[in-house]
Design a protein around this motif. Structure first.
Motif, mmCIF file in Angstrom:
data_model
loop_
_atom_site.group_PDB
_atom_site.id
_atom_site.type_symbol
_atom_site.label_atom_id
_atom_site.label_comp_id
_atom_site.label_asym_id
_atom_site.label_seq_id
_atom_site.Cartn_x
_atom_site.Cartn_y
_atom_site.Cartn_z
ATOM 1 N N SER A 1 -0.809 7.843 -6.705
ATOM 2 C CA SER A 1 -0.507 8.882 -7.700
ATOM 3 C C SER A 1 -1.129 10.224 -7.345
ATOM 4 O O SER A 1 -0.694 11.260 -7.854
ATOM 5 N N LEU A 2 -2.134 10.238 -6.435
ATOM 6 C CA LEU A 2 -2.790 11.491 -6.071
ATOM 7 C C LEU A 2 -2.106 12.172 -4.898
ATOM 8 O O LEU A 2 -1.705 13.332 -4.985
ATOM 9 N N CYS A 3 -1.956 11.443 -3.781
ATOM 10 C CA CYS A 3 -1.345 12.069 -2.600
ATOM 11 C C CYS A 3 0.167 11.937 -2.586
ATOM 12 O O CYS A 3 0.861 12.719 -1.948
ATOM 13 N N LYS A 4 0.692 10.914 -3.267
ATOM 14 C CA LYS A 4 2.135 10.654 -3.340
ATOM 15 C C LYS A 4 2.764 10.402 -1.958
ATOM 16 O O LYS A 4 3.932 10.673 -1.739
ATOM 17 N N VAL A 5 1.957 9.856 -1.033
ATOM 18 C CA VAL A 5 2.441 9.579 0.317
ATOM 19 C C VAL A 5 2.253 8.109 0.682
ATOM 20 O O VAL A 5 3.206 7.422 1.059
ATOM 21 N N VAL A 6 1.031 7.613 0.587
ATOM 22 C CA VAL A 6 0.721 6.245 0.988
ATOM 23 C C VAL A 6 1.236 5.258 -0.055
ATOM 24 O O VAL A 6 1.096 5.481 -1.256
ATOM 25 N N LEU A 7 1.840 4.150 0.409
ATOM 26 C CA LEU A 7 2.486 3.186 -0.470
ATOM 27 C C LEU A 7 1.681 1.900 -0.598
ATOM 28 O O LEU A 7 1.034 1.457 0.362
ATOM 29 N N TYR A 8 1.777 1.296 -1.791
ATOM 30 C CA TYR A 8 1.125 0.009 -2.047
ATOM 31 C C TYR A 8 2.065 -0.880 -2.845
ATOM 32 O O TYR A 8 2.877 -0.395 -3.640
#
Length: 480
Positions: A436-443
């Protein structure tokens, strides 16, 4: 015509082996779709086999015309050369698994391996910052590629017209050619005494070196007038474990000397290279991606109209008949194969030893229609898995990577898998949500996100800031 002359001698035996290998490779989906040639690999396995059959006949059979001068056939030829590259790399990687005698590796190769091994250990022991930086860039490029993928689909033909880069191709190729030859021939060729002193290979060694032995024989036959050197002057033999040398020498032998696509646009599309995240992240590549996808769409639709489900193994039978030096088959091919071998015997052709590509093609043509039973079954299919095998061969159901460049996955760190005594990265591809902060890395779950936070928090703000700078991400993709 792109192929300047037909294959003969050792080069023909090498090319026949590549085609024969493809019978099984396409069926097993194993190294059958080289990423370097998307116009070939994005087609269905059945369509690729049909193209390989056409290319094989044109390249090997002396009384047949050259294979058709179409973009798909030219891509298929280049795809087969890249399949050979893959097999050489696999053979080198597996060399130690077949107890190949260490005396076959010369001192130069031994030192290169030692340096490579020490370098790998050194990198592993070094700081994780360079890898962290690389992963940060990769995440940003993947994120931009995913957004651009959707943008390309929305723009359609408005992405612009594809135009190949303007350059002096002849001069460029000449400089590259001379440079590669210098790399391959420096210090001169191996002496005949060195070759004559090689001890006889044991059975496992012949298997471990099988592709390189074929390639070495083809290179040694290239002894005519050839500037700056004929390829028989390369300074290595079948024992060489440098994939770089093999690729350069084989590209000169099979492409530079034999194959040319005069049309600049077609050449650029056939030689475009892998369509990956870096390609999608770069807006300058939008016309190329669109043009590749458009060609794939047309080629697949044209083929789909003429494909016959009850003749799935027709192309495989043809490739086997012309190119094979071994006897192998699935349960459905026995009757035809026995008839084919009987006809060969009557004409004094031993397929395990003889080539006779033209005669073998004619025997195939004489026998294949007499044995329609089993034509609907792929070549290597076992009797107890027919239904599944048939399902995979429907061209309309085949999904290539042409429309799925993302392949993104969960960034969760390594953890112990249940029932397995090993740690593995998560790599889940379902239910992915971005940080939710960088909006790049996925989980894929809160659990993975929590376990990764200790590492991710070091770059989260950097990712968030850089994500908005499109130009910076594009430059990363171009330089990656």
């Amino acid at each position: 015509m792109p192929l300047k002359k037909k294959f003969t001698g050792a080069a023909a035996r090498l090319f026949a082996k590549i085609c024969e290998h493809y019978i099984t490779a396409a069926e097993d989906e194993c190294n059958d779709a080289p990423e370097e040639v998307p116009l070939f690999s994005y087609l269905s396995p059945q369509q690729r086999l049909s193209l390989v059959k056409d290319v094989m006949i044109g390249a090997l059979c002396e009384n047949e015309p050259m294979f058709p001068d179409t973009i798909q056939h030219n891509a298929a030829y280049l795809g087969l050369i890249h399949v050979l590259h893959i097999q050489i790399e696999v053979e080198i990687d597996l060399e130690g698994d077949y107890s190949v005698g260490d005396d076959f590796i010369d001192e130069g190769e031994r030192q290169a391996r030692l340096l490579s091994s020490n370098g790998a250990k050194s990198n592993k022991a070094s700081s994780s910052d360079p890898m962290l930086n690389f992963q940060t860039k990769l995440n940003l490029i993947e994120d931009r590629a995913e957004k651009n993928k959707k943008k390309i689909e929305e723009l359609g033909d408005d992405v612009g017209e594809f135009k190949p880069a303007a350059k002096d191709i002849c001069m460029d190729d000449a400089i590259t050619y001379m440079g590669k030859m210098e790399d391959l021939c420096i210090s001169g060729p191996l002496s005949q005494r060195q070759r004559d002193n090689i001890r006889p290979l044991e059975e496992d060694e012949e298997y471990a070196y099988s592709w390189r032995l074929l390639c070495d024989a083809a290179l040694q036959e290239d002894n005519g007038i050839s500037l700056p050197f004929p390829l028989s002057q390369v300074n290595f033999d079948f024992r060489c474990s440098s994939s770089y040398k093999w690729v350069q020498a084989l590209n000169i032998l099979l492409i530079s000397k034999r194959f040319d696509i005069p049309d600049p646009k077609e050449s650029a599309l056939v030689y475009c290279g892998e369509i990956n995240h870096n390609t999608y992240a770069d807006p300058d590549k939008f016309p190329l991606i669109r043009e590749i996808n458009r060609h794939v769409d047309v080629l697949r639709k044209v083929y789909e109209k003429k494909w016959e489900a009850d003749r799935r193994s027709y192309d495989q039978r043809c490739i086997y008949a012309v190119a094979s030096h071994g006897i192998f088959y699935g349960f459905a091919q026995r009757d035809w194969l026995e008839a084919f071998l009987q006809k060969c015997s009557e004409q004094n052709i031993d397929i395990t030893r003889d080539s006779n590509y033209q005669k073998r093609l004619q025997i195939f043509r004489d026998t294949v229609e007499e044995f329609p039973e089993g034509l609907n079954i792929p070549w290597n299919t076992f009797e107890n898995c027919v239904d599944g095998a048939l399902e995979r061969w429907q061209p309309s159901k085949f999904e290539s990577n042409a429309y799925n460049p993302s392949q993104r996955h969960c960034s969760g760190p390594e953890y112990k898998r249940e029932n397995l005594n090993i740690s593995m990265p998560c790599y889940n591809t379902e239910n992915l949500q971005a940080c939710s902060l960088c909006k790049v890395v996925l989980y894929c779950s809160k659990e993975c996100q929590k376990r990764h936070w200790k590492e991710h928090k070091l770059v989260c703000k950097q990712l968030a800031a850089t994500r908005k700078d499109k130009d910076q991400v594009v430059n990363m993709a171009k330089n990656n």
